[in-house]
Design a protein around this motif. Structure first.
Motif, mmCIF file in Angstrom:
data_model
loop_
_atom_site.group_PDB
_atom_site.id
_atom_site.type_symbol
_atom_site.label_atom_id
_atom_site.label_comp_id
_atom_site.label_asym_id
_atom_site.label_seq_id
_atom_site.Cartn_x
_atom_site.Cartn_y
_atom_site.Cartn_z
ATOM 1 N N ILE A 115 44.923 38.583 35.083
ATOM 2 C CA ILE A 115 43.912 39.441 34.445
ATOM 3 C C ILE A 115 43.621 40.683 35.281
ATOM 4 O O ILE A 115 42.820 41.545 34.868
ATOM 5 C CB ILE A 115 42.608 38.636 34.203
ATOM 6 N N ALA A 116 44.285 40.832 36.416
ATOM 7 C CA ALA A 116 43.977 41.916 37.355
ATOM 8 C C ALA A 116 44.045 43.303 36.723
ATOM 9 O O ALA A 116 43.210 44.172 37.011
ATOM 10 C CB ALA A 116 44.920 41.843 38.554
ATOM 11 N N ALA A 117 45.020 43.528 35.840
ATOM 12 C CA ALA A 117 45.174 44.857 35.235
ATOM 13 C C ALA A 117 43.963 45.241 34.394
ATOM 14 O O ALA A 117 43.653 46.429 34.241
ATOM 15 C CB ALA A 117 46.444 44.889 34.376
ATOM 16 N N GLN A 118 43.258 44.247 33.852
ATOM 17 C CA GLN A 118 42.060 44.521 33.068
ATOM 18 C C GLN A 118 40.787 44.437 33.912
ATOM 19 O O GLN A 118 39.801 45.126 33.637
ATOM 20 C CB GLN A 118 41.966 43.561 31.880
ATOM 21 N N SER A 119 40.811 43.617 34.947
ATOM 22 C CA SER A 119 39.644 43.472 35.810
ATOM 23 C C SER A 119 39.263 44.784 36.470
ATOM 24 O O SER A 119 38.073 45.070 36.679
ATOM 25 C CB SER A 119 39.908 42.422 36.895
ATOM 26 N N ILE A 120 40.237 45.603 36.776
ATOM 27 C CA ILE A 120 39.972 46.875 37.436
ATOM 28 C C ILE A 120 39.150 47.802 36.548
ATOM 29 O O ILE A 120 38.499 48.733 37.021
ATOM 30 C CB ILE A 120 41.299 47.556 37.867
ATOM 31 N N ASP A 121 39.139 47.520 35.224
ATOM 32 C CA ASP A 121 38.345 48.315 34.280
ATOM 33 C C ASP A 121 36.993 47.682 33.981
ATOM 34 O O ASP A 121 36.287 48.108 33.073
ATOM 35 C CB ASP A 121 39.120 48.483 32.967
ATOM 36 N N GLY A 122 36.645 46.651 34.724
ATOM 37 C CA GLY A 122 35.355 46.003 34.527
ATOM 38 C C GLY A 122 35.377 44.866 33.522
ATOM 39 O O GLY A 122 34.338 44.258 33.252
ATOM 40 N N LYS A 123 36.544 44.567 32.961
ATOM 41 C CA LYS A 123 36.632 43.457 32.020
ATOM 42 C C LYS A 123 36.637 42.140 32.801
ATOM 43 O O LYS A 123 37.343 41.993 33.788
ATOM 44 C CB LYS A 123 37.882 43.588 31.149
ATOM 45 N N MET A 124 35.836 41.211 32.322
ATOM 46 C CA MET A 124 35.568 39.990 33.070
ATOM 47 C C MET A 124 36.305 38.790 32.500
ATOM 48 O O MET A 124 36.213 38.506 31.308
ATOM 49 C CB MET A 124 34.070 39.702 33.050
ATOM 50 N N SER A 125 37.021 38.088 33.343
ATOM 51 C CA SER A 125 37.669 36.852 32.923
ATOM 52 C C SER A 125 36.606 35.822 32.579
ATOM 53 O O SER A 125 35.546 35.749 33.212
ATOM 54 C CB SER A 125 38.566 36.313 34.035
ATOM 55 N N THR A 126 36.869 35.000 31.574
ATOM 56 C CA THR A 126 35.955 33.900 31.269
ATOM 57 C C THR A 126 36.088 32.783 32.300
ATOM 58 O O THR A 126 35.249 31.889 32.354
ATOM 59 C CB THR A 126 36.216 33.339 29.865
ATOM 60 N N ASN A 127 37.129 32.842 33.113
ATOM 61 C CA ASN A 127 37.269 31.932 34.248
ATOM 62 C C ASN A 127 36.304 32.414 35.326
ATOM 63 O O ASN A 127 36.530 33.435 35.972
ATOM 64 C CB ASN A 127 38.707 31.946 34.766
#
Length: 368
Positions: free
Chosen positions: A308-320
Motif C-alpha cells: 500500500i506504500a504507493a498510496q500511503s504517501i498520499d495520505g490514504k490509510m490502510s485498513t490494516n
C-alpha cells in the motif's frame, strides 16, 4: 577456508533456514505457490498508483500483474459485462465507490470479498464485511499564506454569508463520495451535527427536515460553493500562493503534495464535529477469475506496508491498523485521524439508495 570454519558457517546457514521456515505461514506459502502456477493477473483501480503497485507485486512474487487505471463506474461496467459474457479478464478491482460496488458487484455475484486470514486481527471488523482495503481522507482545507490558523472552527460556519461563493469542492452530483458523506452523517452523526449547530448559533436546531445534515446540505448549497470537476481544481482555488481570494474547501489529502511546488494548503484541524471523512475503497475478486490464488495474493499484498506504500504517501490509510502513514506524507493527516468521520460499511446500501434524494436536495438548494 579450513574445515572447522566451513562446518560453522554451514551450521549457521542451516539454523537460519530453519528459523525462516519456522516463521513462514504455511497457508501463505501454499497460496504463493498456487498463484505462481496460475500465470498473469489484471487489476483495476481508480488511482494511477495501481500501475506501480502491480509492478511491485510482479517483482516480489514473480507473477505478471498489470495495473489499469479507470473510474469506479467504468470498473463496475467492465466487470459486469465480462461476467455476463463468461469472458473474465479483470481478476481484481479496487473499487473507490463502496456503495455501488456492494450493490452492483457483490450483491449480483459478479465479484466476491476476500479477507486474508493473516490480517483478520489487524483490520477492524467494520471493514471486513465486505473488505475495504484503503481509506481515502477528504478534509477541510485552507490557505496557510492567508491565515495562521484555519478560519473555520465549526462546520456550520460554512453556511454563513461570509463564505458565500468562497467554498471550493467537487460537485456532489458528480462525486458520490459527497452524497455518501451526507447520508452517513444523517444516519449516524445527527446528534453531533445538532450539538455543533447549538455551539455555533447559541440555540437548538429547530427544523422540519429529516436530519441536521439535511439542513446543513441545504444551507451549504444555498451558499453557492465554487463547484469543480476535480480535487486538483478545488485545491488550486484554496491553496494558490498568490491568490487574492480567500477560499476554504474539501479536498483529498493527496493534493497536499503540491505544497512542495509552492501551494499553501493546510488542514483545518479542530473543526467540529469533524474535519472531514474517510472514504473506503473495496477490494474485490472476480467470481469467474481464472487466477483465484493470484487474486487472493494481490489482496494480501495490498494489505502489507509495501503493497500500500504507493498510496500511503498520499495520505490514504490502510485498513490494516498495523500500517502507519510514512513520516514524509505531505498533509500530516496521521495526527488528526481521530477527527475524521468514520464510514459505516454496514449502511452502505442505504447510501446507495439515498443518493438521488441527496442530489435532488443539493440541486434545488443550489439554484435558490
Amino acid at each position: 577456508m579450513n574445515l572447522s570454519l566451513k562446518k560453522s558457517l554451514l551450521a549457521v546457514l542451516v539454523t537460519s533456514c530453519a528459523v525462516n521456515l519456522a516463521h513462514a505461514d504455511p497457508n501463505l506459502q501454499s497460496l504463493i505457490k498456487k498463484a505462481q502456477q496460475e500465470g498473469s493477473l489484471t487489476v483495476y483501480a481508480s488511482t494511477g498508483k495501481i500501475v506501480q503497485q502491480a509492478k511491485s507485486f510482479s517483482k516480489k512474487y514473480h507473477i505478471n500483474a498489470v495495473g489499469v487505471k479507470a473510474k469506479a463506474p467504468q470498473i463496475i461496467e467492465i466487470m459486469s459485462r465480462e461476467y455476463q459474457a463468461h469472458n473474465v479478464k479483470t481478476d481484481v478491482a479496487i473499487v473507490e465507490d463502496t456503495p455501488a460496488g456492494i450493490a452492483q458487484l457483490l450483491k449480483t455475484k459478479v465479484a466476491y470479498s476476500y479477507v486474508p486470514p493473516e490480517f483478520k486481527n489487524d483490520i477492524p471488523k467494520r471493514y471486513q464485511h465486505p473488505l475495504a482495503v484503503v481509506l481515502a481522507p477528504n478534509v477541510l482545507a485552507y490557505n496557510t499564506a492567508l491565515h495562521k490558523h484555519c478560519p473555520i472552527t465549526n462546520i456550520w460556519q460554512l453556511t454563513l454569508p461570509k463564505w458565500r461563493g468562497h467554498i471550493a469542492m467537487q460537485d456532489p452530483t458528480g462525486k458520490p463520495a459527497y452524497t455518501d458523506w451526507f447520508n452517513q452523517m444523517a444516519t449516524h452523526y445527527n446528534k453531533q451535527m445538532r450539538k455543533a449547530y447549538q455551539s455555533q448559533f447559541g440555540h437548538a436546531l429547530k427544523t422540519d427536515q429529516s436530519s441536521a445534515m439535511a439542513v446543513f446540505v441545504k444551507k451549504l448549497a444555498a451558499n453557492h460553493p465554487l463547484l469543480t470537476h476535480s480535487d486538483t481544481d478545488a485545491a488550486a482555488a484554496i491553496g494558490s500562493p498568490d491568490t487574492k481570494q480567500d477560499f476554504v474547501g474539501f479536498i483529498s489529502t493527496a493534493k497536499f503534495r503540491k505544497n512542495k511546488d509552492g501551494m499553501k494548503l493546510g488542514i483545518c484541524n479542530g473543526v467540529k464535529p469533524f474535519i472531514g471523512w474517510n472514504y473506503p475503497s473495496l477490494g474485490v475478486i472476480a467470481s469467474q477469475t481464472s487466477h483465484p490464488a493470484a487474486a487472493k495474493l494481490f489482496i494480501y499484498y495490498l494489505l502489507t506496508k509495501k503493497g500500500i506504500a504507493a498510496q500511503s504517501i498520499d495520505g490514504k490509510m490502510s485498513t490494516n491498523e498495523q500500517i502507519k502513514l510514512p513520516a514524509n506524507e505531505a498533509s500530516g493527516i496521521s495526527k488528526y485521524r481521530h477527527q475524521l468521520m468514520t464510514f459505516h460499511m454496514d449502511t452502505a446500501r442505504s447510501d446507495w439508495r439515498q443518493r438521488q434524494k441527496w442530489q435532488d436536495l443539493w440541486n434545488l438548494s443550489y439554484m435558490q
